[in-house]
Motif scaffolding. Structure first.
Motif, short mmCIF file in Angstrom:
data_model
loop_
_atom_site.label_atom_id
_atom_site.label_comp_id
_atom_site.label_asym_id
_atom_site.label_seq_id
_atom_site.Cartn_x
_atom_site.Cartn_y
_atom_site.Cartn_z
N VAL A 46 54.65 12.46 70.79
CA VAL A 46 54.18 13.68 70.13
C VAL A 46 53.37 14.54 71.09
N LEU A 47 52.57 13.89 71.92
CA LEU A 47 51.68 14.61 72.84
C LEU A 47 52.35 15.01 74.15
N ALA A 48 53.57 14.53 74.39
CA ALA A 48 54.24 14.78 75.66
C ALA A 48 54.31 16.26 76.04
N PRO A 49 54.63 17.18 75.10
CA PRO A 49 54.71 18.60 75.50
C PRO A 49 53.40 19.18 76.01
N VAL A 50 52.29 18.53 75.73
CA VAL A 50 51.01 19.05 76.17
C VAL A 50 50.86 18.94 77.68
N PHE A 51 51.39 17.85 78.25
CA PHE A 51 51.19 17.62 79.68
C PHE A 51 52.49 17.54 80.49
N ALA A 52 53.64 17.44 79.81
CA ALA A 52 54.91 17.29 80.53
C ALA A 52 55.56 18.64 80.78
N PRO A 53 56.20 18.82 81.93
CA PRO A 53 56.91 20.09 82.21
C PRO A 53 58.17 20.22 81.35
N ARG A 54 58.74 21.41 81.37
CA ARG A 54 59.90 21.69 80.51
C ARG A 54 61.08 20.78 80.84
N ALA A 55 61.30 20.49 82.11
CA ALA A 55 62.43 19.65 82.50
C ALA A 55 62.32 18.25 81.89
N VAL A 56 61.12 17.72 81.83
CA VAL A 56 60.90 16.40 81.25
C VAL A 56 61.16 16.44 79.75
N ILE A 57 60.72 17.50 79.08
CA ILE A 57 60.94 17.63 77.64
C ILE A 57 62.44 17.70 77.35
N GLN A 58 63.18 18.41 78.18
CA GLN A 58 64.63 18.50 77.99
C GLN A 58 65.28 17.13 78.20
#
Length: 360
Positions: free
Chosen positions: A33-45
């Motif tokens: 859930v918290l990943a988008p706070v610290f992860a870049p867009r490529a990681v979220i994809q």
């Protein structure tokens, strides 16, 4: 005698790994859930890709691993759900989030007549029948000129940007619209993955799950104890189609462009999914989780090698089927005895004092 035994014993599915698994899953979900706070867009994809492939793998595993229905035509529901979503957004002007649900319902409706056809087939004929249906659906939608025909089409400009939550995410995390859309789609994929695994686990622990295992192992024996094989397999087939359609619609909301060849791709939505389940461990909930992680790692390490990458995946799949028929997780579980999602019922002694007469 029976009551005495039942007072001292109980049926349990808990193992030494299941309690730890609960804590581990809570940590993973919170981190997700918290990943988008610290992860870049490529990681979220990348995480979105992993989660959606995991859902597709769990659905195929439910069919093949627990119901004995080996389908090679699940791309029919991915593509049909995606096209239904595109039609709802592009032709009806509906919100993409609502259209994702429509994609799932459309796939469910498609599965009703297809089930009537393919359930008349057995074994390899069933597998071929599902592939034929997928091809018929693909060729039919390729004639739909309103959605681009054979070349495909894109979502209307701004459709995903106006989805509920996108502007709020953009403002809170200080990101641009496309990245905010990826984050919302990722959170939806996370919710879908958790819900799918939870539903399958609950189903397999229920009486219906016992009936499903009985039908898979011996259809006639299951019928003799009151289990309806046709209804049991039909229920699983319809549920898998619905979840697969939802996943396909969500994938193409994130992609924002569709074509018949991409939406009904056999390698992308069936071959890779089968590979994930086989290397991870068919007939286990943990197997697809392990398989999708291994698949993602291999894809990133070997994708630059072209056709050699596909050959390596095929060779690895063959080796695992020969030397570890239950997959990597099955091999690990056999040696360690650890099960994160135990469904096998075992007799366990009651530990309460009343059951042992301690209160007398």
């Amino acid at each position: 005698m029976t009551d005495h035994v039942s007072d001292r014993w109980t049926v349990s599915t808990r193992t030494r790994g299941s309690s730890v698994a609960v804590l581990l899953m809570v940590v993973v979900v919170v981190a997700g859930v918290l990943a988008p706070v610290f992860a870049p867009r490529a990681v979220i994809q990348d995480l979105f890709f992993i989660l959606t492939m995991l859902v597709l793998a769990q659905c195929w595993n439910l069919l093949a691993g627990y119901a004995g229905l080996v389908s090679v035509g699940q791309q029919a529901f991915v593509g049909f759900g995606a096209y239904a979503m595109f039609a709802a957004v592009s032709l009806l002007g509906l919100d993409p989030l609502v259209s994702i649900a429509i994609g799932g319902v459309a796939a469910l409706l498609l599965s009703v007549p297809t089930a009537f056809f393919v359930f008349r087939l057995q074994g390899a004929y069933f597998a071929i029948g599902t592939w034929v249906i997928a091809e018929v659906v693909r060729l039919s939608l390729a004639q739909w000129k309103a959605l681009g025909g054979g070349t495909g089409t894109s979502l209307p400009s701004g459709a995903t940007r106006d989805m509920p939550g996108v502007r709020l995410v953009a403002d809170l995390l200080h990101v641009r619209g496309p990245q905010a859309t990826d984050i919302v789609c990722y959170w939806l994929a996370l919710i879908l993955a958790i819900a799918t695994i939870g539903f399958i686990y609950r189903l397999l622990r229920s009486k219906q799950g016992l009936g499903l295992a009985a039908v898979r192992d011996n259809r006639e024996a299951a019928r003799s104890v009151g289990v309806d094989p046709t209804w049991t397999k039909s229920f699983v087939y319809l549920v898998a189609a619905f979840i697969t359609g939802l996943t396909g619609a969500l994938i193409y909301v994130q992609k924002a462009r569709i074509s018949p060849d991409a939406a009904f791709s056999v390698p992308d939505w069936t071959a890779y999914v089968i590979f994930i389940v086989v290397i991870g461990g068919i007939g286990t909930i943990e197997g697809p989780i392990v398989g999708v992680i291994v698949f993602y790692i291999l894809q990133n390490l070997l994708a630059d090698y072209g056709s050699l990458y596909l050959l390596f995946l095929g060779l690895l799949g063959i080796l695992i089927m020969l030397f570890a028929p239950r997959g990597l997780w099955g091999l690990f579980a056999n040696r360690s005895g650890i099960q994160l999602f135990p469904i096998r019922r075992m007799l366990a002694a009651r530990t309460d004092t009343k059951a042992h007469g301690g209160g007398a």
